[in-house]
Design a protein around this motif. Sequence first.
Motif, mmCIF file in Angstrom:
data_model
loop_
_atom_site.group_PDB
_atom_site.id
_atom_site.type_symbol
_atom_site.label_atom_id
_atom_site.label_comp_id
_atom_site.label_asym_id
_atom_site.label_seq_id
_atom_site.Cartn_x
_atom_site.Cartn_y
_atom_site.Cartn_z
ATOM 1 N N GLY A 67 34.898 35.145 39.716
ATOM 2 C CA GLY A 67 34.235 36.189 40.488
ATOM 3 C C GLY A 67 32.918 36.619 39.873
ATOM 4 N N ILE A 68 32.885 36.749 38.561
ATOM 5 C CA ILE A 68 31.640 37.118 37.880
ATOM 6 C C ILE A 68 30.586 36.036 38.095
ATOM 7 C CG2 ILE A 68 30.605 37.368 35.578
ATOM 8 C CD1 ILE A 68 33.118 39.016 34.822
ATOM 9 N N LYS A 69 30.988 34.780 37.973
ATOM 10 C CA LYS A 69 30.036 33.680 38.212
ATOM 11 C C LYS A 69 29.518 33.722 39.646
ATOM 12 C CE LYS A 69 32.191 30.595 34.882
ATOM 13 N NZ LYS A 69 33.117 29.455 34.734
ATOM 14 N N GLN A 70 30.420 33.981 40.603
ATOM 15 C CA GLN A 70 30.009 34.031 42.004
ATOM 16 C C GLN A 70 29.046 35.196 42.248
ATOM 17 O OE1 GLN A 70 32.992 34.955 45.102
ATOM 18 N NE2 GLN A 70 32.362 33.035 46.072
ATOM 19 N N LEU A 71 29.345 36.350 41.684
ATOM 20 C CA LEU A 71 28.443 37.495 41.840
ATOM 21 C C LEU A 71 27.087 37.226 41.201
ATOM 22 C CD1 LEU A 71 30.911 40.454 41.272
ATOM 23 C CD2 LEU A 71 29.461 40.117 43.289
ATOM 24 N N ASP A 72 27.090 36.601 40.038
ATOM 25 C CA ASP A 72 25.829 36.314 39.344
ATOM 26 C C ASP A 72 24.962 35.325 40.110
ATOM 27 O OD1 ASP A 72 26.433 38.047 37.272
ATOM 28 O OD2 ASP A 72 27.108 36.465 35.903
ATOM 29 N N THR A 73 25.579 34.356 40.767
ATOM 30 C CA THR A 73 24.792 33.311 41.438
ATOM 31 C C THR A 73 24.548 33.587 42.915
ATOM 32 O OG1 THR A 73 26.780 31.985 41.843
ATOM 33 C CG2 THR A 73 25.525 31.508 39.834
ATOM 34 N N GLU A 74 25.554 34.137 43.608
ATOM 35 C CA GLU A 74 25.445 34.308 45.058
ATOM 36 C C GLU A 74 25.225 35.756 45.483
ATOM 37 O OE1 GLU A 74 28.841 32.463 46.932
ATOM 38 O OE2 GLU A 74 28.800 30.804 45.496
ATOM 39 N N HIS A 75 25.401 36.692 44.559
ATOM 40 C CA HIS A 75 25.249 38.126 44.826
ATOM 41 C C HIS A 75 26.212 38.623 45.900
ATOM 42 C CE1 HIS A 75 21.808 37.826 42.234
ATOM 43 N NE2 HIS A 75 21.332 36.866 43.004
ATOM 44 N N THR A 76 27.298 37.925 46.061
ATOM 45 C CA THR A 76 28.374 38.313 46.964
ATOM 46 C C THR A 76 29.661 37.745 46.389
ATOM 47 O OG1 THR A 76 29.115 38.354 49.262
ATOM 48 C CG2 THR A 76 28.169 36.285 48.470
ATOM 49 N N ILE A 77 30.782 38.187 46.935
ATOM 50 C CA ILE A 77 32.049 37.708 46.390
ATOM 51 C C ILE A 77 33.104 37.627 47.478
ATOM 52 C CG2 ILE A 77 32.849 39.993 45.714
ATOM 53 C CD1 ILE A 77 33.978 38.503 43.183
ATOM 54 N N ASP A 78 33.957 36.648 47.344
ATOM 55 C CA ASP A 78 35.094 36.478 48.245
ATOM 56 C C ASP A 78 36.349 36.392 47.373
ATOM 57 O OD1 ASP A 78 37.017 35.753 50.089
ATOM 58 O OD2 ASP A 78 35.788 34.200 51.042
ATOM 59 N N ILE A 79 36.933 37.542 47.090
ATOM 60 C CA ILE A 79 38.081 37.607 46.184
ATOM 61 C C ILE A 79 39.282 36.868 46.773
ATOM 62 C CG2 ILE A 79 39.712 39.147 45.026
ATOM 63 C CD1 ILE A 79 37.442 41.194 44.835
ATOM 64 N N ASN A 97 50.913 42.838 42.719
ATOM 65 C CA ASN A 97 49.884 43.583 43.445
ATOM 66 C C ASN A 97 48.972 44.330 42.475
ATOM 67 O OD1 ASN A 97 50.725 42.787 45.988
ATOM 68 N ND2 ASN A 97 52.125 44.518 46.223
ATOM 69 N N ASP A 98 49.553 44.868 41.412
ATOM 70 C CA ASP A 98 48.747 45.582 40.418
ATOM 71 C C ASP A 98 47.700 44.662 39.790
ATOM 72 O OD1 ASP A 98 50.071 47.960 40.858
ATOM 73 O OD2 ASP A 98 51.387 47.752 39.113
ATOM 74 N N GLN A 99 48.078 43.423 39.516
ATOM 75 C CA GLN A 99 47.120 42.477 38.946
ATOM 76 C C GLN A 99 46.012 42.158 39.947
ATOM 77 O OE1 GLN A 99 49.692 39.264 37.671
ATOM 78 N NE2 GLN A 99 49.907 40.135 35.619
ATOM 79 N N TYR A 100 46.371 41.984 41.206
ATOM 80 C CA TYR A 100 45.356 41.737 42.237
ATOM 81 C C TYR A 100 44.408 42.931 42.331
ATOM 82 C CZ TYR A 100 43.152 40.673 46.680
ATOM 83 O OH TYR A 100 42.227 40.419 47.651
ATOM 84 N N GLN A 101 44.959 44.135 42.338
ATOM 85 C CA GLN A 101 44.130 45.338 42.408
ATOM 86 C C GLN A 101 43.244 45.467 41.169
ATOM 87 O OE1 GLN A 101 47.003 48.441 43.086
ATOM 88 N NE2 GLN A 101 47.121 48.021 45.274
ATOM 89 N N PHE A 102 43.777 45.068 40.018
ATOM 90 C CA PHE A 102 42.985 45.104 38.793
ATOM 91 C C PHE A 102 41.776 44.175 38.901
ATOM 92 C CE2 PHE A 102 41.897 43.279 34.687
ATOM 93 C CZ PHE A 102 41.574 44.418 33.967
ATOM 94 N N VAL A 103 41.997 42.961 39.382
ATOM 95 C CA VAL A 103 40.892 42.009 39.549
ATOM 96 C C VAL A 103 39.870 42.572 40.532
ATOM 97 C CG1 VAL A 103 40.265 39.717 40.423
ATOM 98 C CG2 VAL A 103 42.234 39.977 38.903
ATOM 99 N N TYR A 104 40.350 43.113 41.637
ATOM 100 C CA TYR A 104 39.461 43.700 42.638
ATOM 101 C C TYR A 104 38.647 44.842 42.021
ATOM 102 C CZ TYR A 104 37.871 45.577 47.090
ATOM 103 O OH TYR A 104 37.095 46.010 48.125
ATOM 104 N N GLN A 105 39.319 45.719 41.283
ATOM 105 C CA GLN A 105 38.636 46.847 40.648
ATOM 106 C C GLN A 105 37.606 46.360 39.626
ATOM 107 O OE1 GLN A 105 41.156 49.377 38.293
ATOM 108 N NE2 GLN A 105 39.493 50.740 37.723
#
Length: 118
Positions: A67-79, A97-105
Amino acid sequence: MNNAKLNIIAWPDQSCPDIVHPLIELVKNVEKSRVDLPDLNKCSGPVVVHCSAGIGRTGCFIALSNGIKQLDTEHTIDIVRILCDLRRDRGGMIQTNDQYQFVYQALSEYARTLQSSS
């Protein structure tokens, strides 16, 4: 062969860290070390990430890294796409679900830091 082992000890199985910033920094530092040492990377191979089952904490780390790589290169994200790709490669990645929410956060906070720095 050169290698380094990084260990996060304050991350219990099937749970999440209390704060996101240290994990974001770890992901960024792992990637930075690969970029800063290109000759070493040719010999060292891929980054290996694992936890006890290889799907919960490992999935969070890899999802955050992707996700960090995607944000850095594309300036958008598709979690959701990131998670689907991970689960296609290894079923069960990100166990709770907590882990998914953690990644999203974590990725939301990282995106905010990018916006505030531009």
